[in-house]
Structures are given as C-alpha cells and as structure tokens.
Scaffold this motif. Sequence first.
Motif, short mmCIF file in Angstrom:
data_model
loop_
_atom_site.label_atom_id
_atom_site.label_comp_id
_atom_site.label_asym_id
_atom_site.label_seq_id
_atom_site.Cartn_x
_atom_site.Cartn_y
_atom_site.Cartn_z
N LEU A 1 -41.07 -40.07 2.20
CA LEU A 1 -40.43 -40.45 3.72
C LEU A 1 -38.58 -40.90 2.28
O LEU A 1 -37.86 -40.35 3.66
N ILE A 2 -38.22 -41.69 1.83
CA ILE A 2 -36.98 -41.39 1.28
C ILE A 2 -36.21 -40.65 0.30
O ILE A 2 -35.09 -39.85 0.94
N VAL A 3 -37.04 -39.95 0.01
CA VAL A 3 -36.96 -38.51 -0.30
C VAL A 3 -36.19 -37.87 0.87
O VAL A 3 -34.68 -36.77 0.73
N THR A 4 -37.66 -37.33 1.82
CA THR A 4 -36.82 -36.81 2.88
C THR A 4 -35.92 -37.42 3.86
O THR A 4 -34.69 -36.06 3.71
N LEU A 5 -34.81 -38.42 3.68
CA LEU A 5 -33.96 -38.53 4.28
C LEU A 5 -33.07 -38.44 3.26
O LEU A 5 -31.53 -39.46 4.14
N ASP A 6 -33.33 -38.11 1.61
CA ASP A 6 -32.27 -38.49 1.05
C ASP A 6 -31.62 -39.35 0.60
O ASP A 6 -29.76 -39.86 0.04
N HIS A 7 -32.81 -40.18 -0.15
CA HIS A 7 -32.22 -41.65 -0.73
C HIS A 7 -31.18 -42.23 0.04
O HIS A 7 -30.17 -42.60 -0.15
N PRO A 8 -31.34 -42.85 1.43
CA PRO A 8 -30.14 -44.15 2.26
C PRO A 8 -30.67 -45.25 1.24
O PRO A 8 -31.78 -45.39 0.84
N PRO A 9 -28.89 -45.57 1.29
CA PRO A 9 -29.21 -46.51 0.39
C PRO A 9 -29.78 -47.90 0.63
O PRO A 9 -29.72 -48.27 1.27
N ASN A 10 -30.81 -48.65 -0.04
CA ASN A 10 -31.62 -50.04 -0.46
C ASN A 10 -32.19 -49.91 0.82
O ASN A 10 -33.02 -50.81 1.46
N LEU A 11 -32.75 -48.79 2.01
CA LEU A 11 -33.84 -48.58 2.94
C LEU A 11 -34.85 -48.88 2.30
O LEU A 11 -35.36 -49.36 2.78
N LEU A 12 -35.79 -47.87 1.19
CA LEU A 12 -36.66 -48.15 0.00
C LEU A 12 -36.80 -49.83 0.06
O LEU A 12 -38.14 -50.71 0.18
N GLY A 13 -36.13 -50.21 -0.55
CA GLY A 13 -35.70 -51.81 -0.69
C GLY A 13 -36.00 -52.44 0.53
O GLY A 13 -36.80 -53.57 0.55
#
Length: 118
Positions: free
Chosen positions: A50-62
């Motif tokens: 999902l994070i890859v699809t969203l183009d790696h928004p900063p800190n979202l995965l964290g």
Amino acid sequence: MTAVCEAAAKDNTKCRVDMALIQKSLPVLLKYLNSDTEQQLHALQELKALIVTLDHPPNLLGIFFDCMYDGDVISEDAFYKFGTSKDQAEQLGKGVALKSVTAFFTWLREAEQESEEN
C-alpha cells in the motif's frame, strides 16, 4: 489490513491518519490475524505494498506500524520476520519502506533489550 489502512490515510501527502477508524477496526484485524505470525507477516507485506502504491508518503508506514504494535495486532516476531525476509516477491519498495521505519525497529530492539535486562 489494506482496506483499513487505506481508508484511514486521510491525506497521504501530509500523513494524516484517522486514528479513530483504526481503533474501531482493531478488533476485526485481531480476529482475522488471530495471533498467527505468518498471517501477520502477510499483513505487513500488504501494508508495504500500500505504501508503495501511495508513493511512500513520509512516516505513514511508521504510523501504521505503531498502531498495529500498540493495538497488539502484530507481534514483535512478525515485525522482525518482515524486516529480515528475503522473499523475492516482496522486495519491490522494501528498501525504502524499511528505511522509513528505522526508528520503529530501533525502538523495538531497545525495548526488547531493556526487558531482557530487567
């Protein structure tokens, strides 16, 4: 996992997350993941996708990792397996994703060391 986190990501560019939505969804996630480390690992891989699809928004995965850990949805073992997995099918975007959660893994290791010392 993907549906809950995608719905909770209010504004990807500003990393705003609807924490209330995640909190309401925790019992459902707990039921589906059922303390199964392999299922939890798969859920983490889907979060990474999902994070890859969203183009790696900063800190979202964290933010998502913190929520899943604090809600006891994902075990420490599953997080460690995610971090060390060499599964070729899951490598796309993994380096960037792991870099974005470096602080989480550092905290996890330090907390584990503290608990071992006590």
